[in-house]
Design a protein around this motif. Structure first.
Motif, PDB file in Angstrom:
ATOM      1  N   THR A 100       0.759  -1.225  -0.110  1.00 15.46           N
ATOM      2  CA  THR A 100      -0.076   0.045  -0.133  1.00 15.46           C
ATOM      3  C   THR A 100       0.769   1.261  -0.042  1.00 15.46           C
ATOM      4  O   THR A 100       1.636   1.507   0.935  1.00 15.46           O
ATOM      5  CB  THR A 100      -0.887   0.120   1.233  1.00 15.46           C
ATOM      6  N   CYS A 101       0.646   1.965  -1.026  1.00 11.14           N
ATOM      7  CA  CYS A 101       1.109   3.354  -0.965  1.00 11.14           C
ATOM      8  C   CYS A 101       0.958   4.089   0.460  1.00 11.14           C
ATOM      9  O   CYS A 101      -0.148   4.268   0.632  1.00 11.14           O
ATOM     10  CB  CYS A 101       0.750   4.359  -2.052  1.00 11.14           C
TER      11      CYS A 101
ATOM     12  N   VAL B  51       6.013   2.411  -0.557  1.00 10.00           N
ATOM     13  CA  VAL B  51       4.992   1.302  -0.163  1.00 10.00           C
ATOM     14  C   VAL B  51       5.192   0.627   1.028  1.00 10.00           C
ATOM     15  O   VAL B  51       6.256   0.109   1.384  1.00 10.00           O
ATOM     16  CB  VAL B  51       5.209   0.405  -1.474  1.00 10.00           C
ATOM     17  N   ALA B  52       4.093   0.572   1.803  1.00 15.49           N
ATOM     18  CA  ALA B  52       4.019  -0.205   3.236  1.00 15.49           C
ATOM     19  C   ALA B  52       3.555  -1.468   2.918  1.00 15.49           C
ATOM     20  O   ALA B  52       2.525  -1.946   2.029  1.00 15.49           O
ATOM     21  CB  ALA B  52       3.331   0.560   4.175  1.00 15.49           C
ATOM     22  N   TYR B  53       4.469  -2.652   3.342  1.00 14.91           N
ATOM     23  CA  TYR B  53       4.139  -4.027   3.220  1.00 14.91           C
ATOM     24  C   TYR B  53       3.357  -4.467   4.610  1.00 14.91           C
ATOM     25  O   TYR B  53       4.091  -4.338   5.555  1.00 14.91           O
ATOM     26  CB  TYR B  53       5.123  -4.924   2.726  1.00 14.91           C
TER      27      TYR B  53
ATOM     28  N   GLU C 160      10.486   5.205  -1.930  1.00 12.58           N
ATOM     29  CA  GLU C 160      10.746   5.817  -3.261  1.00 12.58           C
ATOM     30  C   GLU C 160      10.558   4.622  -4.331  1.00 12.58           C
ATOM     31  O   GLU C 160      11.651   4.779  -4.993  1.00 12.58           O
ATOM     32  CB  GLU C 160      11.667   6.807  -3.358  1.00 12.58           C
ATOM     33  N   VAL C 161       9.725   3.575  -4.246  1.00 15.17           N
ATOM     34  CA  VAL C 161       9.784   2.754  -5.064  1.00 15.17           C
ATOM     35  C   VAL C 161       8.809   2.783  -6.429  1.00 15.17           C
ATOM     36  O   VAL C 161       8.954   2.353  -7.582  1.00 15.17           O
ATOM     37  CB  VAL C 161       9.405   1.360  -4.678  1.00 15.17           C
ATOM     38  N   GLY C 162       8.163   3.937  -6.127  1.00 14.55           N
ATOM     39  CA  GLY C 162       6.946   4.290  -7.362  1.00 14.55           C
ATOM     40  C   GLY C 162       7.147   5.858  -7.603  1.00 14.55           C
ATOM     41  O   GLY C 162       7.569   6.633  -6.704  1.00 14.55           O
ATOM     42  N   HIS C 163       6.706   5.909  -8.698  1.00 17.51           N
ATOM     43  CA  HIS C 163       6.553   7.620  -9.319  1.00 17.51           C
ATOM     44  C   HIS C 163       5.315   8.006  -9.865  1.00 17.51           C
ATOM     45  O   HIS C 163       5.298   7.321 -10.839  1.00 17.51           O
ATOM     46  CB  HIS C 163       8.201   7.860  -9.957  1.00 17.51           C
ATOM     47  N   LYS C 164       4.528   8.762  -9.356  1.00 17.60           N
ATOM     48  CA  LYS C 164       3.519   8.991 -10.113  1.00 17.60           C
ATOM     49  C   LYS C 164       3.002  10.529  -9.813  1.00 17.60           C
ATOM     50  O   LYS C 164       3.408  10.946  -8.483  1.00 17.60           O
ATOM     51  CB  LYS C 164       2.409   7.980  -9.869  1.00 17.60           C
ATOM     52  N   PHE C 165       2.589  11.307 -10.771  1.00 21.57           N
ATOM     53  CA  PHE C 165       1.935  12.577 -10.610  1.00 21.57           C
ATOM     54  C   PHE C 165       3.187  13.349 -10.040  1.00 21.57           C
ATOM     55  O   PHE C 165       3.132  14.243  -9.111  1.00 21.57           O
ATOM     56  CB  PHE C 165       0.945  12.616  -9.203  1.00 21.57           C
ATOM     57  N   GLY C 166       4.432  13.218 -10.624  1.00 17.94           N
ATOM     58  CA  GLY C 166       5.414  13.865 -10.384  1.00 17.94           C
ATOM     59  C   GLY C 166       6.252  13.703  -8.997  1.00 17.94           C
ATOM     60  O   GLY C 166       7.207  14.577  -8.689  1.00 17.94           O
TER      61      GLY C 166
END
Ligand SMILES: CC(C)(COP(=O)(O)OP(=O)(O)OC[C@H]1O[C@@H](n2cnc3c(N)ncnc32)[C@H](O)[C@@H]1OP(=O)(O)O)[C@@H](O)C(=O)NCCC(=O)NCCS
Length: 167
Positions: free
Chosen positions: A121-122, A156-158, A145-151
């Motif tokens: 979950t982000c 992500v929390a596991y 910082e594993v995803g990049h969206k909307f700049g």
């Protein structure tokens, strides 16, 4: 609000896709950047086995949310681990739909012989993390910082729920 949760059918996929594509376009709760096509959603649905159900929540005859258990990793030793997804139409938040879907999903996962359910979950999505915590999911760690969206870079929390520690 009286919500019925049932297994999804192909006839539900347009509603499933519409709910999901809303979040693709407007939210970091999914890291998908382009909307799902009809063909992609149908292929996703048809390639699922018995341990990977898709369910929908119906209210007043309309699909207002959906949930799924999906393979966590294709390596065989991960077969009894699945990842949970729950998406509720934005007009129906905070009415117990997500809770009803996740409760049902856990029952189905246990019945299918799964040992553990994982959430990725982000960290911006406190609603999702709170929902999982309400069912006993424990946070295992955060990938930075594993995803990049909307700049912006996204963490992500596991989280994890062990269904039956004995088996
Ligand atoms: C997360 C989500 C599924 C929750 O669905 P919902 O139907 O609004 O949630 P419910 O009304 O069933 O709430 C159940 C519990 O979740 C938590 N919760 C839900 N929304 C919350 C919010 N905005 N803030 C804090 N906690 C929240 C609470 O613990 C709540 O219990 P409570 O009502 O007793 O306080 C919904 O917000 C959603 O679809 N979000 C976008 C998609 C997403 O993030 N999915 C998860 C990734 S797979």
């Amino acid at each position: 609000m009286s919500v019925l949760v049932r297994p999804a059918a192909e006839a539900d996929l347009a509603a499933v896709r519409a709910i999901y594509n809303h979040y693709v376009a407007h939210s970091t709760c999914t890291f998908q950047l382009e909307p799902d096509t009809e063909a992609e959603r149908l292929a996703w649905f048809r390639r699922r086995g018995p341990t990977h159900p898709v369910t929908v929540a119906e209210f007043d005859g309309a699909v207002v949310g959906w949930a799924a258990l999906s393979a966590w990793n294709s390596r065989c030793a991960y077969a009894r681990t699945a990842e949970a997804s729950v998406y509720v139409h934005p007009d129906h938040h905070r009415r117990g739909v997500g809770r009803t879907l996740l409760a049902d999903l856990i029952v189905r996962g246990r019945a299918a012989g799964l040992h553990t359910i994982v959430g990725g979950t982000c960290t911006e999505h406190t609603a999702s993390l709170a929902l999982q915590a309400a069912f006993g999911f424990r946070q295992i760690g955060v990938l930075r910082e594993v995803g990049h969206k909307f700049g912006r870079w996204l963490d992500v929390a596991y989280t994890q729920l062990i269904l039956d520690p004995a088996t």
